[in-house]
Design an enzyme around this catalytic site. Sequence first.
Site, PDB file in Angstrom:
ATOM      1  N   HIS A  51      38.271  32.351  46.317  1.00 41.89           N
ATOM      2  CA  HIS A  51      38.033  33.379  44.884  1.00 41.89           C
ATOM      3  C   HIS A  51      36.608  32.684  44.299  1.00 41.89           C
ATOM      4  CE1 HIS A  51      42.446  34.401  44.596  1.00 41.89           C
ATOM      5  NE2 HIS A  51      41.925  34.780  45.491  1.00 41.89           N
ATOM      6  N   GLU A  53      36.042  31.372  41.286  1.00 45.04           N
ATOM      7  CA  GLU A  53      35.914  30.065  40.639  1.00 45.04           C
ATOM      8  C   GLU A  53      35.651  29.252  41.715  1.00 45.04           C
ATOM      9  OE1 GLU A  53      39.691  32.435  38.863  1.00 45.04           O
ATOM     10  OE2 GLU A  53      38.422  32.471  40.726  1.00 45.04           O
ATOM     11  N   CYS A  76      44.035  32.642  39.205  1.00 42.99           N
ATOM     12  CA  CYS A  76      45.428  32.528  39.798  1.00 42.99           C
ATOM     13  C   CYS A  76      45.982  31.072  39.704  1.00 42.99           C
ATOM     14  CB  CYS A  76      45.157  33.221  41.087  1.00 42.99           C
ATOM     15  SG  CYS A  76      44.335  31.941  42.367  1.00 42.99           S
ATOM     16  N   CYS A  85      43.573  28.481  42.204  1.00 45.66           N
ATOM     17  CA  CYS A  85      42.385  28.292  41.401  1.00 45.66           C
ATOM     18  C   CYS A  85      42.490  27.424  40.232  1.00 45.66           C
ATOM     19  CB  CYS A  85      41.467  29.498  41.010  1.00 45.66           C
ATOM     20  SG  CYS A  85      40.842  30.749  42.260  1.00 45.66           S
ATOM     21  N   ALA A 155      32.725  67.716  48.813  1.00 49.57           N
ATOM     22  CA  ALA A 155      31.126  67.964  48.709  1.00 49.57           C
ATOM     23  C   ALA A 155      30.935  69.649  48.901  1.00 49.57           C
ATOM     24  CB  ALA A 155      30.698  67.534  50.253  1.00 49.57           C
ATOM     25  N   TRP A 170      27.540  70.363  58.484  1.00 50.52           N
ATOM     26  CA  TRP A 170      27.543  69.211  57.251  1.00 50.52           C
ATOM     27  C   TRP A 170      26.966  70.305  56.200  1.00 50.52           C
ATOM     28  CZ3 TRP A 170      31.027  65.724  58.145  1.00 50.52           C
ATOM     29  CH2 TRP A 170      31.032  65.161  59.478  1.00 50.52           C
ATOM     30  N   THR A 196      42.829  70.572  56.958  1.00 46.94           N
ATOM     31  CA  THR A 196      41.577  69.937  57.092  1.00 46.94           C
ATOM     32  C   THR A 196      41.635  69.585  58.610  1.00 46.94           C
ATOM     33  OG1 THR A 196      41.408  69.594  54.947  1.00 46.94           O
ATOM     34  CG2 THR A 196      40.213  68.164  56.327  1.00 46.94           C
ATOM     35  N   GLU A 266      40.539  63.254  50.416  1.00 52.58           N
ATOM     36  CA  GLU A 266      39.489  64.261  50.835  1.00 52.58           C
ATOM     37  C   GLU A 266      39.713  65.367  51.497  1.00 52.58           C
ATOM     38  OE1 GLU A 266      36.947  62.270  53.769  1.00 52.58           O
ATOM     39  OE2 GLU A 266      36.931  60.282  52.732  1.00 52.58           O
ATOM     40  N   SER A 274      45.572  70.957  43.978  1.00 48.76           N
ATOM     41  CA  SER A 274      46.834  70.332  43.473  1.00 48.76           C
ATOM     42  C   SER A 274      46.826  69.194  42.771  1.00 48.76           C
ATOM     43  CB  SER A 274      47.789  70.364  44.700  1.00 48.76           C
ATOM     44  OG  SER A 274      48.012  71.636  45.252  1.00 48.76           O
TER      45      SER A 274
END
Length: 333
Positions: A51, A53, A76, A85, A155, A170, A196, A266, A274
């Site tokens: 972590h 710290e 923590c 920590c 996109a 694309w 999709t 995606e 929706s």
Amino acid sequence: MAADIKFMKSALTLAKKGIGNVESNPAVGCVVVKDNKIIGKGWHKKFGGAHAEINALKSCKQSPAGATMYVTLEPCCHFGKTPPCTNAIIKAGIKKVVAAVKDPTRKVAGKGFKILKKAGIEIKTNICKNEAEKLNAPFFKFAKTKKPWVIVKWAQSSDGFLARSDEKRWITNSASRKDVHNLRKKVQAILVGINTVLADDPMLTVRPDNGRQPLRVVLGRASKLPQNCNLFRTAKKSPVYIFKGRNLNNVLARLGKRNIQQLLVEGGQKVITSFLKQKLADEIIIYTSNEKLARNGKIKTSQIMKKTYNRLKINYIDKRLFAKDVRLKGFIK
């Protein structure tokens, strides 16, 4: 107070370096200050790793005994993938801990502060609190609601088409598509609709493979999916979760039970619409190319997608260029 803010902003800057590598842990930064100078700094670099710290204490150029520690989240106090920590902070002889915000999870939720106070360490909180909460908004939402933070991404061409009908595949360029993989790195699940999958046969994976692939989620019936589709062919490496119904709140609740903290939507026009209509999106990311597709375009953005895009052009929190593509990012709530 001015010094506290200055050092906490340094810790927040460090915390941002972990985004994309530490999820579903929070991104945390830390600096150790002695005689008004930073003698150590660190951040949480990798999920399962040390972590912030601990990294900050290890980097100290001199003894941290008597120093003040600035950390963007309450330390923590429990054993997880790493030791607490709080133990290391006490052992290092830290005199004071300044934390931006309390950890909202049940395992901590103020317990870290109590342990440090009991050891004689002074505690100060709520320094740059808003910035710290925004930095780890998905972490805080999940702790409160047990539902994932929902990122809706799409996109589009400059004239609002989501797909093209010519021989090209694309809409956006390779730099934008590479950025999408950076986005996928920080989520635990990616969701699309069955249309999709049938139209694009996507992999929905992080490339290059970083060893942590997201759960792939499909809305629809498994029987409609071709047995040789990319999702099924790669299911051993990265699981696929199929929902028959379209109750999105139920989907989010069930994903929450699987500890999915961040979900990337995606899907195509219907799925995205929706999520927007049901006000389930927390964050919006839109990539727009400078190309007008006109007759070569198919499937336009819905009315609510168009409205969302127009709002985002004014109220974005981040705007980036990828060659001639523009990426806009913003929060819904």
